[in-house]
Write a protein that holds these residues in place. Structure first.
Motif, PDB file in Angstrom:
ATOM      1  N   PRO A   1       0.831  -1.213   0.000  1.00 11.82           N
ATOM      2  CA  PRO A   1       0.000   0.000   0.000  1.00 11.82           C
ATOM      3  C   PRO A   1       0.864   1.260   0.000  1.00 11.82           C
ATOM      4  CG  PRO A   1       0.017  -1.007   2.166  1.00 11.82           C
ATOM      5  CD  PRO A   1       0.729  -1.948   1.246  1.00 11.82           C
ATOM      6  N   SER A   2       0.416   2.261  -0.695  1.00  8.08           N
ATOM      7  CA  SER A   2       1.146   3.533  -0.721  1.00  8.08           C
ATOM      8  C   SER A   2       0.590   4.451   0.360  1.00  8.08           C
ATOM      9  CB  SER A   2       1.035   4.189  -2.094  1.00  8.08           C
ATOM     10  OG  SER A   2      -0.321   4.464  -2.367  1.00  8.08           O
ATOM     11  N   LEU A   3       1.466   5.255   0.909  1.00  9.85           N
ATOM     12  CA  LEU A   3       1.069   6.175   1.964  1.00  9.85           C
ATOM     13  C   LEU A   3       0.698   7.521   1.348  1.00  9.85           C
ATOM     14  CD1 LEU A   3       3.931   5.297   4.456  1.00  9.85           C
ATOM     15  CD2 LEU A   3       1.602   4.433   4.459  1.00  9.85           C
ATOM     16  N   PRO A   4      -0.420   8.110   1.740  1.00  9.99           N
ATOM     17  CA  PRO A   4      -0.835   9.369   1.116  1.00  9.99           C
ATOM     18  C   PRO A   4       0.057  10.552   1.480  1.00  9.99           C
ATOM     19  CG  PRO A   4      -2.365   8.740   2.865  1.00  9.99           C
ATOM     20  CD  PRO A   4      -1.386   7.622   2.710  1.00  9.99           C
ATOM     21  N   ILE A   5       0.696  10.516   2.631  1.00  7.17           N
ATOM     22  CA  ILE A   5       1.504  11.657   3.079  1.00  7.17           C
ATOM     23  C   ILE A   5       2.901  11.632   2.463  1.00  7.17           C
ATOM     24  CG2 ILE A   5       2.489  12.763   5.116  1.00  7.17           C
ATOM     25  CD1 ILE A   5       0.181  11.571   6.721  1.00  7.17           C
ATOM     26  N   VAL A   6       3.454  10.442   2.326  1.00 10.48           N
ATOM     27  CA  VAL A   6       4.827  10.280   1.858  1.00 10.48           C
ATOM     28  C   VAL A   6       4.808   9.961   0.364  1.00 10.48           C
ATOM     29  CG1 VAL A   6       6.963   8.999   2.203  1.00 10.48           C
ATOM     30  CG2 VAL A   6       5.432   9.381   4.135  1.00 10.48           C
ATOM     31  N   PRO A   7       5.582  10.699  -0.449  1.00 10.18           N
ATOM     32  CA  PRO A   7       5.577  10.429  -1.887  1.00 10.18           C
ATOM     33  C   PRO A   7       6.245   9.107  -2.258  1.00 10.18           C
ATOM     34  CG  PRO A   7       7.163  12.146  -1.371  1.00 10.18           C
ATOM     35  CD  PRO A   7       6.428  11.846  -0.098  1.00 10.18           C
ATOM     36  N   VAL A   8       7.170   8.655  -1.435  1.00  8.91           N
ATOM     37  CA  VAL A   8       7.857   7.395  -1.691  1.00  8.91           C
ATOM     38  C   VAL A   8       7.260   6.351  -0.760  1.00  8.91           C
ATOM     39  CG1 VAL A   8      10.065   6.202  -1.624  1.00  8.91           C
ATOM     40  CG2 VAL A   8       9.969   8.570  -2.367  1.00  8.91           C
ATOM     41  N   GLY A   9       6.637   5.332  -1.324  1.00  5.79           N
ATOM     42  CA  GLY A   9       5.971   4.310  -0.532  1.00  5.79           C
ATOM     43  C   GLY A   9       6.934   3.267   0.003  1.00  5.79           C
ATOM     44  N   PRO A  10       6.441   2.320   0.792  1.00  8.47           N
ATOM     45  CA  PRO A  10       7.309   1.303   1.389  1.00  8.47           C
ATOM     46  C   PRO A  10       7.876   0.303   0.383  1.00  8.47           C
ATOM     47  CG  PRO A  10       5.014   0.854   1.898  1.00  8.47           C
ATOM     48  CD  PRO A  10       5.054   2.183   1.210  1.00  8.47           C
ATOM     49  N   GLY A  11       7.338   0.244  -0.807  1.00  6.42           N
ATOM     50  CA  GLY A  11       7.845  -0.688  -1.806  1.00  6.42           C
ATOM     51  C   GLY A  11       8.870  -0.079  -2.745  1.00  6.42           C
ATOM     52  N   PHE A  12       9.171   1.213  -2.567  1.00  3.08           N
ATOM     53  CA  PHE A  12      10.062   1.904  -3.499  1.00  3.08           C
ATOM     54  C   PHE A  12      11.476   1.327  -3.481  1.00  3.08           C
ATOM     55  CE2 PHE A  12      13.020   5.419  -4.449  1.00  3.08           C
ATOM     56  CZ  PHE A  12      12.633   5.678  -5.748  1.00  3.08           C
ATOM     57  N   TYR A  13      12.113   1.271  -2.304  1.00  2.00           N
ATOM     58  CA  TYR A  13      13.492   0.791  -2.216  1.00  2.00           C
ATOM     59  C   TYR A  13      13.604  -0.713  -2.477  1.00  2.00           C
ATOM     60  CZ  TYR A  13      14.691   5.435  -0.662  1.00  2.00           C
ATOM     61  OH  TYR A  13      14.864   6.783  -0.608  1.00  2.00           O
ATOM     62  N   PRO A  14      12.684  -1.528  -1.961  1.00  3.27           N
ATOM     63  CA  PRO A  14      12.754  -2.950  -2.346  1.00  3.27           C
ATOM     64  C   PRO A  14      12.615  -3.152  -3.858  1.00  3.27           C
ATOM     65  CG  PRO A  14      11.368  -2.712  -0.419  1.00  3.27           C
ATOM     66  CD  PRO A  14      11.699  -1.324  -0.897  1.00  3.27           C
ATOM     67  N   ALA A  15      11.788  -2.337  -4.512  1.00  2.00           N
ATOM     68  CA  ALA A  15      11.629  -2.473  -5.962  1.00  2.00           C
ATOM     69  C   ALA A  15      12.939  -2.160  -6.688  1.00  2.00           C
ATOM     70  CB  ALA A  15      10.509  -1.560  -6.459  1.00  2.00           C
ATOM     71  N   ILE A  16      13.667  -1.167  -6.194  1.00  3.32           N
ATOM     72  CA  ILE A  16      14.958  -0.819  -6.810  1.00  3.32           C
ATOM     73  C   ILE A  16      15.942  -1.971  -6.630  1.00  3.32           C
ATOM     74  CG2 ILE A  16      16.967   0.705  -6.629  1.00  3.32           C
ATOM     75  CD1 ILE A  16      15.033   2.971  -5.983  1.00  3.32           C
ATOM     76  N   VAL A  17      16.054  -2.469  -5.404  1.00  2.36           N
ATOM     77  CA  VAL A  17      17.000  -3.550  -5.125  1.00  2.36           C
ATOM     78  C   VAL A  17      16.624  -4.806  -5.907  1.00  2.36           C
ATOM     79  CG1 VAL A  17      17.854  -5.087  -3.304  1.00  2.36           C
ATOM     80  CG2 VAL A  17      17.617  -2.639  -2.857  1.00  2.36           C
ATOM     81  N   LEU A  18      15.351  -5.143  -5.936  1.00  2.34           N
ATOM     82  CA  LEU A  18      14.913  -6.343  -6.651  1.00  2.34           C
ATOM     83  C   LEU A  18      15.076  -6.197  -8.160  1.00  2.34           C
ATOM     84  CD1 LEU A  18      11.814  -7.133  -4.445  1.00  2.34           C
ATOM     85  CD2 LEU A  18      13.883  -8.533  -4.658  1.00  2.34           C
ATOM     86  N   SER A  19      14.950  -4.988  -8.679  1.00  2.00           N
ATOM     87  CA  SER A  19      15.197  -4.764 -10.107  1.00  2.00           C
ATOM     88  C   SER A  19      16.658  -5.036 -10.446  1.00  2.00           C
ATOM     89  CB  SER A  19      14.821  -3.341 -10.501  1.00  2.00           C
ATOM     90  OG  SER A  19      13.452  -3.117 -10.307  1.00  2.00           O
ATOM     91  N   PHE A  20      17.565  -4.541  -9.604  1.00  7.21           N
ATOM     92  CA  PHE A  20      18.983  -4.814  -9.820  1.00  7.21           C
ATOM     93  C   PHE A  20      19.285  -6.308  -9.670  1.00  7.21           C
ATOM     94  CE2 PHE A  20      19.730  -0.228  -8.957  1.00  7.21           C
ATOM     95  CZ  PHE A  20      20.429   0.053 -10.119  1.00  7.21           C
ATOM     96  N   MET A  21      18.625  -6.950  -8.708  1.00  5.73           N
ATOM     97  CA  MET A  21      18.824  -8.388  -8.514  1.00  5.73           C
ATOM     98  C   MET A  21      18.337  -9.169  -9.735  1.00  5.73           C
ATOM     99  SD  MET A  21      17.507 -10.680  -5.353  1.00  5.73           S
ATOM    100  CE  MET A  21      17.395 -12.444  -5.463  1.00  5.73           C
TER     101      MET A  21
END
Length: 159
Positions: free
Chosen positions: A28-48
């Motif tokens: 789920p994305s957070l309405p207050i924060v522009p970067v959600g909790p899946g942002f950094y895992p998505a970057i790392v998993l893309s590189f993986m």
């Protein structure tokens, strides 16, 4: 076309990273924060995933080249050198708390270099000593002085 151990590992890691990448987009994305909790895992998993795909391609190309050069003899395996390298690493682990990081690392790097390719001339021994000393000094300053990591002091030397 055959696939080796690296290719199988790459395929497994690719499947895992793509599955987890898909799951990271469902967080789920957070309405207050522009970067959600899946942002950094998505970057790392893309590189993986990209690294895993490259591993598979590299393995396929290696097997293609190996098939072309099947007539060439392969050098014999050097199990003696593997045992020697493990013994040197074991000695380093034992000597580290006794001699301290600087002296033990100097001896470790020098001994491992000499075991991997024995120097024959005085110039080669000088290069070996310079590399061992430079590696020790550089790693000491990077970890102890710059990163402020406390490296082991020797019980025998206090150094």
């Amino acid at each position: 076309m055959s696939i080796g151990r690296d290719g199988v590992t790459g395929l497994i890691l690719l499947a895992i990273s793509l599955f987890l990448l898909f799951k990271s987009f469902q967080l789920p994305s957070l309405p207050i924060v522009p970067v959600g909790p899946g942002f950094y895992p998505a970057i790392v998993l893309s590189f993986m995933a990209a690294g895993s795909a490259l591993l598979v391609l590299q393995d396929l190309m290696k097997h293609r080249q190996a098939a072309a050069a099947a007539a060439a003899d392969t050098p014999p395996r050097n199990y003696r050198l593997v045992v020697i390298a493990f013994a040197i690493v074991g000695a380093y682990v034992v000597l580290l708390p006794l001699l301290g990081f600087r002296l033990a690392t100097l001896l470790f790097v020098g001994a491992l270099q000499a075991a991997l390719g024995r120097p024959r001339t005085a110039r080669q021994w000088t290069v070996l000593a310079a590399i061992a000393l430079g590696t020790t000094i550089l790693s000491y300053f990077i970890f102890e002085r710059y990163l402020l990591v406390l490296l082991p002091r020797g019980a025998w030397t206090g150094f």
